[in-house]
Design a protein around this motif. Structure first.
Motif, PDB file in Angstrom:
ATOM      1  N   SER A 118       0.805  -1.222   0.000  1.00 35.76           N
ATOM      2  CA  SER A 118       0.000   0.000   0.000  1.00 35.76           C
ATOM      3  C   SER A 118       0.836   1.269   0.000  1.00 35.76           C
ATOM      4  CB  SER A 118      -0.929   0.013   1.214  1.00 35.76           C
ATOM      5  OG  SER A 118      -0.159  -0.042   2.403  1.00 35.76           O
ATOM      6  N   GLY A 119       2.142   1.151   0.176  1.00 32.93           N
ATOM      7  CA  GLY A 119       2.990   2.335   0.207  1.00 32.93           C
ATOM      8  C   GLY A 119       4.175   2.169   1.124  1.00 32.93           C
ATOM      9  N   ASP A 121       5.867   3.035   5.191  1.00 24.38           N
ATOM     10  CA  ASP A 121       5.803   3.487   6.581  1.00 24.38           C
ATOM     11  C   ASP A 121       7.167   4.067   6.916  1.00 24.38           C
ATOM     12  OD1 ASP A 121       3.236   2.569   6.822  1.00 24.38           O
ATOM     13  OD2 ASP A 121       3.751   0.825   8.025  1.00 24.38           O
ATOM     14  N   PHE A 133       2.801   6.847   3.799  1.00 22.77           N
ATOM     15  CA  PHE A 133       2.765   7.420   2.459  1.00 22.77           C
ATOM     16  C   PHE A 133       2.218   6.372   1.499  1.00 22.77           C
ATOM     17  CE2 PHE A 133       6.007   9.651   4.787  1.00 22.77           C
ATOM     18  CZ  PHE A 133       5.877  10.976   4.382  1.00 22.77           C
ATOM     19  N   ASP A 134       1.596   6.837   0.405  1.00 19.06           N
ATOM     20  CA  ASP A 134       1.108   5.893  -0.601  1.00 19.06           C
ATOM     21  C   ASP A 134       2.261   5.457  -1.502  1.00 19.06           C
ATOM     22  OD1 ASP A 134       1.485   7.881  -2.600  1.00 19.06           O
ATOM     23  OD2 ASP A 134      -0.607   8.504  -2.520  1.00 19.06           O
ATOM     24  N   VAL A 140      -0.204  10.265   3.524  1.00 24.15           N
ATOM     25  CA  VAL A 140      -1.529   9.729   3.834  1.00 24.15           C
ATOM     26  C   VAL A 140      -1.959  10.140   5.235  1.00 24.15           C
ATOM     27  CG1 VAL A 140      -2.913   7.633   4.104  1.00 24.15           C
ATOM     28  CG2 VAL A 140      -1.232   7.788   2.259  1.00 24.15           C
ATOM     29  N   ARG A 141      -1.101   9.835   6.235  1.00 20.19           N
ATOM     30  CA  ARG A 141      -1.487  10.137   7.620  1.00 20.19           C
ATOM     31  C   ARG A 141      -0.300   9.940   8.557  1.00 20.19           C
ATOM     32  NH1 ARG A 141      -3.260   4.992   6.723  1.00 20.19           N
ATOM     33  NH2 ARG A 141      -2.549   3.434   8.189  1.00 20.19           N
ATOM     34  N   ASP A 143       0.645   7.939  11.895  1.00 20.47           N
ATOM     35  CA  ASP A 143       0.201   6.809  12.721  1.00 20.47           C
ATOM     36  C   ASP A 143       0.587   7.080  14.157  1.00 20.47           C
ATOM     37  OD1 ASP A 143      -1.166   5.117  11.082  1.00 20.47           O
ATOM     38  OD2 ASP A 143       0.437   3.653  10.841  1.00 20.47           O
TER      39      ASP A 143
END
Length: 144
Positions: A118-119, A121, A133-134, A140-141, A143
């Motif tokens: 998915s990207g 970390d 990140f994508d 993205v966000r 965590d």
């Protein structure tokens, strides 16, 4: 006496089972896939390798500067991780990710990155912050 023999037999069985389940094997750098060796020479050229392990289908490389790099069976990097407080080089990380960290967290550096389907970390050194990140390097966000 019977309890001692049973205890020793149990201990021997557990020891044998743990040894046979251990797939990790220390190997030399020439046994790494070519792409792993190229990655290391490109991004970690002046850093000594402490140990290389074959772990199942993948590889783990431990560097003298306390950075560990995990590769898959074909030699592509999966994760680069520094011990607490250790920054990793960023030349292999997508520029968008490096720029985002520099712009939004200017007082820290990248401590680790993991590549996922998915990207990515990304762990930061001083902030105890994990960023997601994508696949294209878009933020993205955070965590928690």
């Amino acid at each position: 006496m019977k309890k001692t023999v049973i205890g020793l037999s149990f201990l021997a069985a557990v020891s044998c089972a743990s040894v046979s389940c251990d797939d990790d094997k220390v190997i030399s750098d020439v046994e790494l896939p070519e792409s792993s060796r190229t990655f290391l020479s490109s991004h970690f050229n002046n850093i000594n390798v402490s140990r290389i392990e074959k772990e199942g289908a993948g590889y783990s490389v431990y560097l003298a500067n306390k950075i560990e790099i995990d590769f898959n069976s074909t030699g592509d990097w999966l994760e680069v991780d520094g011990e607490d407080g250790v920054s990793i080089p960023t030349g292999f990380i997508l520029p968008q990710i490096v720029d985002y960290v520099e712009d939004n967290y200017p007082t820290t550096t990248i401590n680790g990155i993991e590549k996922k389907a998915s990207g990515f970390d990304v762990d930061l050194v001083q902030q105890d912050t994990d960023l997601v990140f994508d696949v294209n390097g878009g933020f993205v966000r955070v965590d928690p």
